[in-house]
Design an enzyme around this catalytic site. Structure first.
Site, PDB file in Angstrom:
ATOM      1  N   ARG A  23       0.833  -1.214   0.000  1.00 44.99           N
ATOM      2  CA  ARG A  23       0.000   0.000   0.000  1.00 44.99           C
ATOM      3  C   ARG A  23       0.864   1.260   0.000  1.00 44.99           C
ATOM      4  NH1 ARG A  23      -0.446   4.667   2.570  1.00 44.99           N
ATOM      5  NH2 ARG A  23      -0.043   3.636   4.568  1.00 44.99           N
TER       6      ARG A  23
ATOM      7  N   HIS B 123       8.896   7.201   7.974  1.00 43.74           N
ATOM      8  CA  HIS B 123       9.529   7.276   6.647  1.00 43.74           C
ATOM      9  C   HIS B 123      10.987   7.642   6.895  1.00 43.74           C
ATOM     10  CE1 HIS B 123       6.050   6.795   3.912  1.00 43.74           C
ATOM     11  NE2 HIS B 123       5.396   7.057   5.041  1.00 43.74           N
TER      12      HIS B 123
ATOM     13  N   CYS C   2       4.388   9.312  -0.036  1.00 43.14           N
ATOM     14  CA  CYS C   2       2.997   9.722  -0.166  1.00 43.14           C
ATOM     15  C   CYS C   2       2.909  10.683  -1.327  1.00 43.14           C
ATOM     16  CB  CYS C   2       2.508  10.394   1.121  1.00 43.14           C
ATOM     17  SG  CYS C   2       0.831  11.026   0.938  1.00 43.14           S
TER      18      CYS C   2
END
Ligand code: HMG
Ligand code: MG
Length: 320
Positions: free
Chosen positions: A29, A224, A255
Site C-alpha cells: 500500500r 519514513h 505519499c
C-alpha cells in the site's frame, strides 16, 4: 545469495525492549502507491503472497481511495479477489470515507484503516477536508465498520513535522490522535510522513500520549526514512513500550500528496536489527530479501534497503 542474518553474528539484548514486535507491513500500500508506472495486478498479488510466506502477519494490501487521487491502487478490488488468504494473516486496507467503506465491504474485508492528519494543510491536500471536518468524515465510517464486525486502525500523519506548516506541536498531535482513537479504533499509528523526526522527539510524543491516558499498547509507529532516522526512532519507541512497527519491504514508499516523503523504514533493516537484539518477529529474513530482490527486478530499480543491498545479488533491480 548470502543468507546469514544479524543473529548469525550473535544475539545481544538491550534492557527495556519487548520480547516480540509485530511488524505491520505497508509495502503493497504505502510502498506501491508512490510508484509512477502502474504495477500489474498479478505482480501485486504475488508480492502480497510472498510477504505472507516470509512470515508477515499484517499486510496492508491496498486502498479504497478515489482512483483519480491514487491511480496506482485503482485495482484494489481486483487485487483482493486474486489473493489466496493465508491462515493467521490479516490484510487491512485504507478507507477514507463512506464510499471507500462500501467498496471494502463489497469485497468482504475484515480490517480497514482510516487516515487522519495532525495538520490543517495536509488534511486539505490528502483528504480534501479540514483538520476539524476530517473527524466528521471518519466517524460514520468507523461506526458502520464496527457494526459490521471489522477491526479499524487509525493513522495520523505529520506527527513530527509538516512540509507546509513546519514544526507541529506535540499537544496538537496528541489531541488529534486521541480523537481518532475515541472513534473506536483499536490502534493509532503515528506517522512521520516526511521523515523529519529524531529520537528525542519520538520520546516526547509518546510521553505526551501517555500523559493523555493513551499508553504504548494502543500505539504503533510509522517512520519514513527520508533523513535516515527511522531505525533510531523505532528503537526509541520500543524502549517506550511500543510493540507494533510499520515497515515496508525493500524500503518502498512515500505519499503522493507530500512530495518530501520518501520510502518507509525498510522491513529488512528492521528485522536485521531486531534479530540481533533477540526480539522475535516471526519473519524469515532470507525469504523477505528474496521477495524484495524479485520486486526490484520487476520495478527495474535497486531496493532502497541497506540489508537487501548487502544480502541480495549485486545486480538486483539493475544498476543505480
Ligand atoms: P473528494 O474529491 O473530496 O470526494 O475526495 P467527494 O466525497 O467530494 O466525492 C467526489 C466523487 O468521488 C464522487 O463521485 C464520489 O462517489 C467519488 P461522483 O458522485 O462525483 O461520481 N468518491 C470515491 N470513489 C471511489 N472511492 C472512494 C471515493 N470517495 C469519493 N473512496 C477523498 C475525497 C478522501 C476520496 C480523496 O481525497 C482521496 O481519495 N484521498 C486519498 C489520498 C491518499 O490515498 N493518500 C495516500 C494515503 S495517506 C498516506 O500515505 C499516509 C500514511 O502512510 C501515514 C503517514 O505516512 O503519515 C497512511
Ligand atoms: Mg506512510
Amino acid at each position: 545469495m548470502t543468507t546469514a542474518g544479524s543473529a548469525g553474528y550473535g544475539t545481544y539484548r538491550l534492557d527495556g525492549l519487548p520480547a516480540r514486535v509485530t511488524i505491520h507491513e505497508v509495502g503493497p500500500r504505502d510502498g506501491l502507491q508512490n510508484e509512477a508506472a502502474i504495477v500489474p495486478v498479478e505482480v501485486k498479488a504475488e508480492f502480497v503472497t510472498r510477504l505472507a510466506r516470509a512470515g508477515l502477519t499484517r499486510i496492508e494490501t491496498t486502498s479504497f481511495v478515489h482512483p483519480k487521487w491514487v491511480p496506482q491502487l485503482a485495482d484494489a478490488a481486483e487485487l483482493l479477489d486474486r489473493l489466496e488468504p493465508a491462515p493467521g494473516v490479516r490484510y487491512p486496507v485504507l478507507v477514507p470515507n463512506e464510499r471507500g467503506l462500501d467498496r471494502a465491504l463489497e469485497r468482504g474485508v475484515a480490517e480497514i484503516a482510516i487516515f487522519g492528519s495532525a495538520t490543517e494543510t495536509f488534511a486539505r491536500r490528502n483528504l480534501n477536508q479540514g483538520l476539524e471536518s476530517q473527524f466528521a468524515m471518519f466517524a460514520p465510517v468507523v461506526e458502520r465498520a464496527l457494526r459490521h464486525g471489522l477491526r479499524v486502525r487509525a493513522y495520523l500523519s505529520m506527527c513530527f513535522g509538516d512540509p507546509w506548516e513546519g514544526a507541529v506541536p506535540v499537544e496538537q498531535v496528541v489531541r488529534a490522535g486521541a480523537r481518532l482513537l475515541d472513534l473506536g479504533c483499536f490502534e493509532l499509528s503515528l506517522g512521520d510522513t516526511i521523515g523529519v523526526g529524531t529520537p528525542g522527539h519520538v520520546a516526547e510524543l509518546l510521553d505526551g500520549f501517555a500523559a493523555a491516558g493513551v499508553g504504548p499498547e494502543r500505539l504503533a509507529v510509522h517512520f519514513h526514512d527520508t533523513y535516515g532516522q527511522a531505525l533510531a526512532n523505532t528503537l526509541t519507541a520500543l524502549t517506550k513500550g511500543v510493540t507494533v512497527v510499520d515497515a515496508s519491504a525493500g524500503g518502498l514508499g512515500g505519499c503522493p500528496y507530500a512530495e518530501s516523503a520518501t520510502g518507509n523504514l525498510a522491513t529488512e533493516d528492521l528485522v536485521w536489527m531486531l534479530d540481533g537484539l533477540g526480539v522475535e518477529t516471526g519473519v524469515d529474513l532470507t525469504s523477505l530479501v528474496e521477495t524484495s530482490v524479485w520486486l526490484a527486478d520487476r520495478l527495474g530499480r535497486p531496493s532502497a534497503s541497506r540489508v537487501v543491498r548487502a544480502l541480495g545479488p549485486a545486480d538486483a533491480g539493475g544498476s543505480d
